[in-house]
Design a protein around this motif. Structure first.
Motif, short mmCIF file in Angstrom:
data_model
loop_
_atom_site.label_atom_id
_atom_site.label_comp_id
_atom_site.label_asym_id
_atom_site.label_seq_id
_atom_site.Cartn_x
_atom_site.Cartn_y
_atom_site.Cartn_z
N PRO A 1 0.81 -1.23 0.00
CA PRO A 1 0.00 0.00 0.00
C PRO A 1 0.84 1.27 0.00
CG PRO A 1 0.04 -0.98 2.19
CD PRO A 1 0.74 -1.94 1.29
N LYS A 2 2.12 1.15 0.31
CA LYS A 2 2.97 2.33 0.37
C LYS A 2 3.56 2.70 -0.98
CE LYS A 2 2.73 3.60 4.68
NZ LYS A 2 2.26 4.94 5.05
N CYS A 3 4.15 1.70 -1.67
CA CYS A 3 4.84 1.99 -2.92
C CYS A 3 4.18 1.34 -4.14
CB CYS A 3 6.30 1.56 -2.85
SG CYS A 3 6.55 -0.23 -2.67
N GLY A 4 3.20 0.44 -3.90
CA GLY A 4 2.51 -0.21 -5.00
C GLY A 4 3.24 -1.37 -5.61
N SER A 5 4.36 -1.80 -5.01
CA SER A 5 5.13 -2.91 -5.56
C SER A 5 4.47 -4.24 -5.23
CB SER A 5 6.56 -2.88 -5.00
OG SER A 5 7.27 -4.04 -5.38
N SER A 6 4.65 -5.20 -6.12
CA SER A 6 4.14 -6.55 -5.90
C SER A 6 5.26 -7.52 -5.51
CB SER A 6 3.43 -7.06 -7.16
OG SER A 6 4.33 -7.07 -8.27
N GLY B 1 6.37 -17.86 6.02
CA GLY B 1 5.32 -18.58 6.74
C GLY B 1 5.70 -18.94 8.15
N ALA B 2 7.00 -19.18 8.41
CA ALA B 2 7.43 -19.55 9.75
C ALA B 2 7.24 -18.41 10.74
CB ALA B 2 8.89 -20.00 9.72
N ARG B 3 7.52 -17.17 10.29
CA ARG B 3 7.39 -16.02 11.17
C ARG B 3 6.03 -15.35 11.04
NH1 ARG B 3 12.42 -12.33 9.77
NH2 ARG B 3 11.28 -12.33 7.81
N GLY B 4 5.30 -15.66 9.97
CA GLY B 4 4.01 -15.02 9.76
C GLY B 4 4.13 -13.60 9.25
N ASP B 5 5.18 -13.31 8.48
CA ASP B 5 5.42 -11.95 8.00
C ASP B 5 5.24 -11.88 6.49
OD1 ASP B 5 6.05 -11.09 10.52
OD2 ASP B 5 8.22 -11.32 10.27
N VAL B 6 4.78 -10.72 6.03
CA VAL B 6 4.78 -10.38 4.60
C VAL B 6 5.41 -9.00 4.49
CG1 VAL B 6 3.40 -9.96 2.54
CG2 VAL B 6 2.68 -11.70 4.18
N ILE B 7 6.57 -8.91 3.83
CA ILE B 7 7.38 -7.70 3.79
C ILE B 7 7.60 -7.28 2.36
CG2 ILE B 7 9.59 -6.65 4.44
CD1 ILE B 7 9.80 -8.78 6.63
N CYS B 8 7.46 -5.98 2.07
CA CYS B 8 7.75 -5.43 0.76
C CYS B 8 9.26 -5.35 0.57
CB CYS B 8 7.12 -4.05 0.59
SG CYS B 8 7.50 -3.26 -1.00
N MET B 9 9.77 -5.94 -0.51
CA MET B 9 11.21 -5.97 -0.76
C MET B 9 11.71 -4.67 -1.39
SD MET B 9 11.96 -8.83 0.48
CE MET B 9 13.68 -8.90 -0.01
N VAL B 10 10.81 -3.74 -1.72
CA VAL B 10 11.22 -2.49 -2.34
C VAL B 10 11.38 -1.39 -1.30
CG1 VAL B 10 10.58 -0.68 -3.99
CG2 VAL B 10 10.16 -3.08 -4.54
N CYS B 11 10.33 -1.16 -0.49
CA CYS B 11 10.39 -0.08 0.49
C CYS B 11 10.56 -0.57 1.92
CB CYS B 11 9.13 0.80 0.40
SG CYS B 11 7.59 -0.04 0.91
N TRP C 1 8.28 -2.02 3.84
CA TRP C 1 7.05 -1.94 4.64
C TRP C 1 6.58 -3.35 5.01
CZ3 TRP C 1 4.65 1.88 7.07
CH2 TRP C 1 3.36 1.66 7.53
N VAL C 2 6.18 -3.55 6.27
CA VAL C 2 5.68 -4.83 6.75
C VAL C 2 4.17 -4.85 6.58
CG1 VAL C 2 5.51 -6.41 8.70
CG2 VAL C 2 7.57 -5.06 8.38
N LEU C 3 3.66 -5.66 5.63
CA LEU C 3 2.23 -5.71 5.36
C LEU C 3 1.49 -6.57 6.37
CD1 LEU C 3 3.65 -5.04 2.52
CD2 LEU C 3 1.54 -5.87 1.51
N GLU C 4 2.09 -7.69 6.77
CA GLU C 4 1.47 -8.57 7.74
C GLU C 4 2.52 -9.00 8.76
OE1 GLU C 4 -0.51 -11.87 5.99
OE2 GLU C 4 -1.64 -10.67 4.55
N GLN C 5 2.04 -9.18 9.98
CA GLN C 5 2.95 -9.55 11.06
C GLN C 5 2.18 -10.36 12.09
OE1 GLN C 5 4.61 -6.23 13.11
NE2 GLN C 5 6.02 -7.41 14.32
N ASN C 6 2.83 -11.40 12.63
CA ASN C 6 2.19 -12.25 13.64
C ASN C 6 0.89 -12.86 13.11
OD1 ASN C 6 4.24 -11.43 15.29
ND2 ASN C 6 3.00 -10.07 16.54
N THR C 7 0.92 -13.39 11.89
CA THR C 7 -0.27 -13.99 11.32
C THR C 7 -0.71 -15.18 12.16
OG1 THR C 7 0.48 -13.33 9.12
CG2 THR C 7 -1.24 -15.01 9.24
N ILE C 8 -1.98 -15.22 12.52
CA ILE C 8 -2.52 -16.26 13.41
C ILE C 8 -3.15 -17.36 12.56
CG2 ILE C 8 -4.15 -16.75 15.26
CD1 ILE C 8 -3.89 -13.87 16.13
#
Length: 224
Positions: A3-8, A14-24, A26-33
């Motif tokens: 949502p910050k830079c529009g990059s895909s 999956g082990a940490r439950g994180d989704v991170i943008c490799m461009v800017c 930005w952490v999109l998801e964290q501590n996914t339950i």
């Protein structure tokens, strides 16, 4: 999509439950339950739960009872440090350069400089500033070659970052690059002799103000 830079270009762990943008960064998801529970077998034959428990209060604990995931900002800094360490390894720089560049990246975060910019370009600018401060013979184009990006893009980011933080960097001394360039030329047994003569020419250029407004590479080439 970020949502910050529009990059895909997203990194999903999956082990940490994180989704991170490799461009800017930005952490999109964290501590996914997740609802399912999985186990893994240890070396001693016992089983332990994979992941983390979430209490009714919403606090998370790892399987060892320690606090769970790090804050989004800390994850961004860790990713930046990893990129800086990779670039430093390719340029044969020391851990001191990595630490100095990481501290500069933290300042970039605090000043909102990374928003709207590629994280790897900001990391490269921080590493170049660290080299300038330590008087390490590395040119901006050396770092640009490692990243395979346009040197003008990196140079623009470097200049804007220095202006944002009001950094006063020492002027680049062409003498630092003489031995490096001389070693790459086919001078044979006369490499040291040519390098020393070129160093004296560079010093003479400085005394006569001939080096003003000229690139270090140009001064070195003319002297050699």
């Amino acid at each position: 999509v970020c949502p910050k830079c529009g990059s895909s270009d997203l990194d999903r762990d999956g082990a940490r439950g994180d989704v991170i943008c490799m461009v800017c960064g930005w952490v999109l998801e964290q501590n996914t339950i997740v609802t399912e529970v999985s186990f893994q077998e240890n070396s001693n034959g016992s089983s332990s739960v994979v992941g983390q428990f979430v209490t009714s209060l919403g606090t998370s604990k790892g399987s060892s009872g320690l606090p769970g995931m790090k804050e989004s900002r800390e994850i961004t800094i860790q990713n930046a440090r990893r990129r800086i360490a990779q670039m430093a390894g390719a340029l044969e720089l020391t851990g001191h350069h990595v630490d100095a560049a990481t501290r500069l990246y933290i300042l970039a975060i605090q000043n909102g400089f990374i928003l709207g910019r590629r994280s790897e370009v900001v990391c490269a600018a921080c590493l170049y500033i660290a080299c300038r401060r330590e008087k390490t013979p590395k040119l901006l184009i050396d770092i640009a070659d490692v990243l395979q990006i346009n040197v003008h893009i990196l140079g623009s980011c470097f200049i804007k970052f220095c202006r944002r933080l009001n950094l006063n960097l020492p002027m680049v001394d062409p003498s630092l690059y003489i031995h490096r360039f001389a070693a790459k030329m086919e001078f044979g047994d006369k490499v040291h002799q040519v390098a020393m003569s070129a160093l004296r020419l560079v010093q003479r250029m400085k005394r006569d103000w001939i080096d003003s407004g000229r690139t270090p590479a140009g001064i070195c080439g003319a002297a050699l």
